[in-house]
Write a protein that holds these residues in place. Sequence first.
Motif, PDB file in Angstrom:
ATOM      1  N   ALA A  16    -105.294 -56.946  56.767  1.00  0.00           N
ATOM      2  CA  ALA A  16    -104.451 -56.282  57.766  1.00  0.00           C
ATOM      3  C   ALA A  16    -104.098 -54.866  57.341  1.00  0.00           C
ATOM      4  O   ALA A  16    -104.112 -53.937  58.155  1.00  0.00           O
ATOM      5  CB  ALA A  16    -103.184 -57.102  57.995  1.00  0.00           C
ATOM      6  N   ALA A  17    -103.784 -54.686  56.059  1.00  0.00           N
ATOM      7  CA  ALA A  17    -103.433 -53.350  55.565  1.00  0.00           C
ATOM      8  C   ALA A  17    -104.611 -52.395  55.680  1.00  0.00           C
ATOM      9  O   ALA A  17    -104.430 -51.202  55.966  1.00  0.00           O
ATOM     10  CB  ALA A  17    -102.971 -53.443  54.112  1.00  0.00           C
ATOM     11  N   SER A  18    -105.839 -52.894  55.471  1.00  0.00           N
ATOM     12  CA  SER A  18    -107.025 -52.041  55.586  1.00  0.00           C
ATOM     13  C   SER A  18    -107.304 -51.643  57.032  1.00  0.00           C
ATOM     14  O   SER A  18    -107.742 -50.526  57.309  1.00  0.00           O
ATOM     15  CB  SER A  18    -108.249 -52.770  55.014  1.00  0.00           C
ATOM     16  N   VAL A  25    -103.296 -54.263  65.101  1.00  0.00           N
ATOM     17  CA  VAL A  25    -103.362 -55.503  64.324  1.00  0.00           C
ATOM     18  C   VAL A  25    -102.128 -56.357  64.580  1.00  0.00           C
ATOM     19  O   VAL A  25    -100.996 -55.860  64.562  1.00  0.00           O
ATOM     20  CB  VAL A  25    -103.488 -55.200  62.819  1.00  0.00           C
ATOM     21  N   VAL A  26    -102.360 -57.647  64.808  1.00  0.00           N
ATOM     22  CA  VAL A  26    -101.283 -58.629  64.925  1.00  0.00           C
ATOM     23  C   VAL A  26    -101.509 -59.695  63.865  1.00  0.00           C
ATOM     24  O   VAL A  26    -102.624 -60.206  63.718  1.00  0.00           O
ATOM     25  CB  VAL A  26    -101.244 -59.288  66.321  1.00  0.00           C
ATOM     26  N   ALA A  35     -93.588 -63.016  57.927  1.00  0.00           N
ATOM     27  CA  ALA A  35     -94.006 -62.254  59.103  1.00  0.00           C
ATOM     28  C   ALA A  35     -93.098 -61.045  59.328  1.00  0.00           C
ATOM     29  O   ALA A  35     -93.563 -59.932  59.606  1.00  0.00           O
ATOM     30  CB  ALA A  35     -94.008 -63.158  60.333  1.00  0.00           C
ATOM     31  N   GLU A  36     -91.808 -61.254  59.182  1.00  0.00           N
ATOM     32  CA  GLU A  36     -90.852 -60.161  59.381  1.00  0.00           C
ATOM     33  C   GLU A  36     -91.033 -59.084  58.306  1.00  0.00           C
ATOM     34  O   GLU A  36     -90.947 -57.876  58.597  1.00  0.00           O
ATOM     35  CB  GLU A  36     -89.432 -60.723  59.333  1.00  0.00           C
ATOM     36  N   GLN A  37     -91.305 -59.488  57.085  1.00  0.00           N
ATOM     37  CA  GLN A  37     -91.497 -58.537  55.987  1.00  0.00           C
ATOM     38  C   GLN A  37     -92.703 -57.636  56.245  1.00  0.00           C
ATOM     39  O   GLN A  37     -92.634 -56.418  56.066  1.00  0.00           O
ATOM     40  CB  GLN A  37     -91.699 -59.325  54.688  1.00  0.00           C
ATOM     41  N   LEU A  38     -93.822 -58.233  56.679  1.00  0.00           N
ATOM     42  CA  LEU A  38     -95.041 -57.452  56.885  1.00  0.00           C
ATOM     43  C   LEU A  38     -94.932 -56.506  58.070  1.00  0.00           C
ATOM     44  O   LEU A  38     -95.619 -55.482  58.117  1.00  0.00           O
ATOM     45  CB  LEU A  38     -96.237 -58.392  57.070  1.00  0.00           C
ATOM     46  N   LYS A  39     -94.083 -56.847  59.019  1.00  0.00           N
ATOM     47  CA  LYS A  39     -93.894 -55.978  60.191  1.00  0.00           C
ATOM     48  C   LYS A  39     -93.521 -54.563  59.752  1.00  0.00           C
ATOM     49  O   LYS A  39     -93.958 -53.568  60.357  1.00  0.00           O
ATOM     50  CB  LYS A  39     -92.817 -56.566  61.087  1.00  0.00           C
ATOM     51  N   TYR A  40     -92.749 -54.473  58.686  1.00  0.00           N
ATOM     52  CA  TYR A  40     -92.286 -53.161  58.224  1.00  0.00           C
ATOM     53  C   TYR A  40     -93.119 -52.619  57.058  1.00  0.00           C
ATOM     54  O   TYR A  40     -93.273 -51.408  56.912  1.00  0.00           O
ATOM     55  CB  TYR A  40     -90.812 -53.268  57.805  1.00  0.00           C
ATOM     56  N   VAL A  44     -97.413 -53.493  61.356  1.00  0.00           N
ATOM     57  CA  VAL A  44     -98.213 -54.290  62.278  1.00  0.00           C
ATOM     58  C   VAL A  44     -97.277 -55.146  63.119  1.00  0.00           C
ATOM     59  O   VAL A  44     -96.114 -55.359  62.771  1.00  0.00           O
ATOM     60  CB  VAL A  44     -99.204 -55.203  61.533  1.00  0.00           C
ATOM     61  N   LEU A  45     -97.795 -55.654  64.226  1.00  0.00           N
ATOM     62  CA  LEU A  45     -97.056 -56.635  65.012  1.00  0.00           C
ATOM     63  C   LEU A  45     -97.207 -57.994  64.349  1.00  0.00           C
ATOM     64  O   LEU A  45     -98.245 -58.297  63.755  1.00  0.00           O
ATOM     65  CB  LEU A  45     -97.594 -56.682  66.438  1.00  0.00           C
ATOM     66  N   THR A  46     -96.200 -58.824  64.425  1.00  0.00           N
ATOM     67  CA  THR A  46     -96.275 -60.144  63.809  1.00  0.00           C
ATOM     68  C   THR A  46     -95.778 -61.205  64.775  1.00  0.00           C
ATOM     69  O   THR A  46     -94.931 -60.954  65.622  1.00  0.00           O
ATOM     70  CB  THR A  46     -95.436 -60.220  62.517  1.00  0.00           C
TER      71      THR A  46
END
Length: 445
Positions: A16-18, A25-26, A35-40, A44-46
């Motif tokens: 997702a980061a790439s 990207v969701v 999921a909440e952590q990766l949103k920021y 990306v959308l989660t």
Amino acid sequence: MHVVVVGAGEVGTSIAASLAPDHEVVIIDVDPDRAEQLKYEIDVLTVSGDGTTASIQAAANVGEADMVIACTDDDRTNLVVCGTAKTLGDPFTIARVKRTEYLRTWEGSKGAFGVDFMVCTDLLTAENIVRVIGLPAAVDVDPFASGLVQMAEFEIASESPVAGQTVREADRFESLTFVGVFRDGEMIIPHGDTGIEAGDRAVVIGSPESVQAFATDVAPDTTPGRADEIVIVGGSEIGYQTARLLEERDFEPRLIEQDGERARWLAENLPETMVMEHDATDTEFLAREHVDEADIVVSTLASDEGNLLVSVLAKRLGVDRVIAVVDSADYVTVFEEIGIDIAINPRTVTAEEITRFTFDSVAENIAVLENDRAEVLELQLTEGCKLVGRPISELVEEIDATFVIGAITRNHSLVTPRGDTVLQPGDHVILLVDSEFASDIAALA
């Protein structure tokens, strides 16, 4: 491109980061906090929930997705994710699996399980191990341009004849290019007068013959024509696949497996491998079987702790080169810091393969170096693209990016790049680029 990634572990997060800088990207994950952590963290959308269900996939707009990547740690979950996605729309589906049985079934009937592309973690890891064994002085090896070109990364030991030389002095091969030197976590674009220091990691690109010859210069005492004595510790699927691939290359490895039933199965299915049923942490057994005389020991046990113990024992016995499978990416540095020669993380290998495939529209091949500090890309140049018709020296001056062209193949022949080399349509260009600029460089082709 609208991409849905199911599973926010190490593999899914890396992918997702790439993709996030250039695509929508969701990420779907069962853990709402993750999921909440990766949103920021990666913008990306989660969606939080079970990615196998139609309702959660609909919330991620899978029906309109161009691609769905299923990369949880469970094979069956990933297959169900892909099957469900096909009922909602027509995305290109990628599934990560560990068991080769699923891969063989899929290969026998492309499209099985609703999967368009399948990545087998265990087989990929074994292939990575075997490539490194084929070039013992290297810590990373990747083929490009259908095998005409090889990229290799070497760690320069203090006793290496190359340590203390300049790039100009070390580069005595016609079809080899120094493309990068990593030192203290930083990437240096090498020039002729760049010094090579002990502890550096030098990246070269060239013909397989020239890379092999350079490997002999780097470590003349540990780079024989072939490793005659290879010991594999652990009859896991990775261990089995490593032995099988070595047999295909006419090696006759030894394999140590403690479980009696598994050892018998391995002996029946690996005719050229000597299978020994024993505890590999028994130092008396290791000494009795002369494991200390092995050129390479590969530890493929099921746990990182077991692989760490076996690796340390092998080094204490005096084994020249130890390769360990490390399931947790966080432990890779630990293995390397205590002197284990090569730590291979299956999750990183898998993420790299999936990322390579998703970039296929702009890059023929991709390798990721030094925890995504740099990438090696293979680009096929098209008529009218911004890279053709001009000498490399002009391109380097005008393009605001950190990159080095390491090799060119033209009409299936290798061309060693020089400043006055003019790129042509149809050329395959293999280059090292700072990961920050990878997408920008790929877009020029």
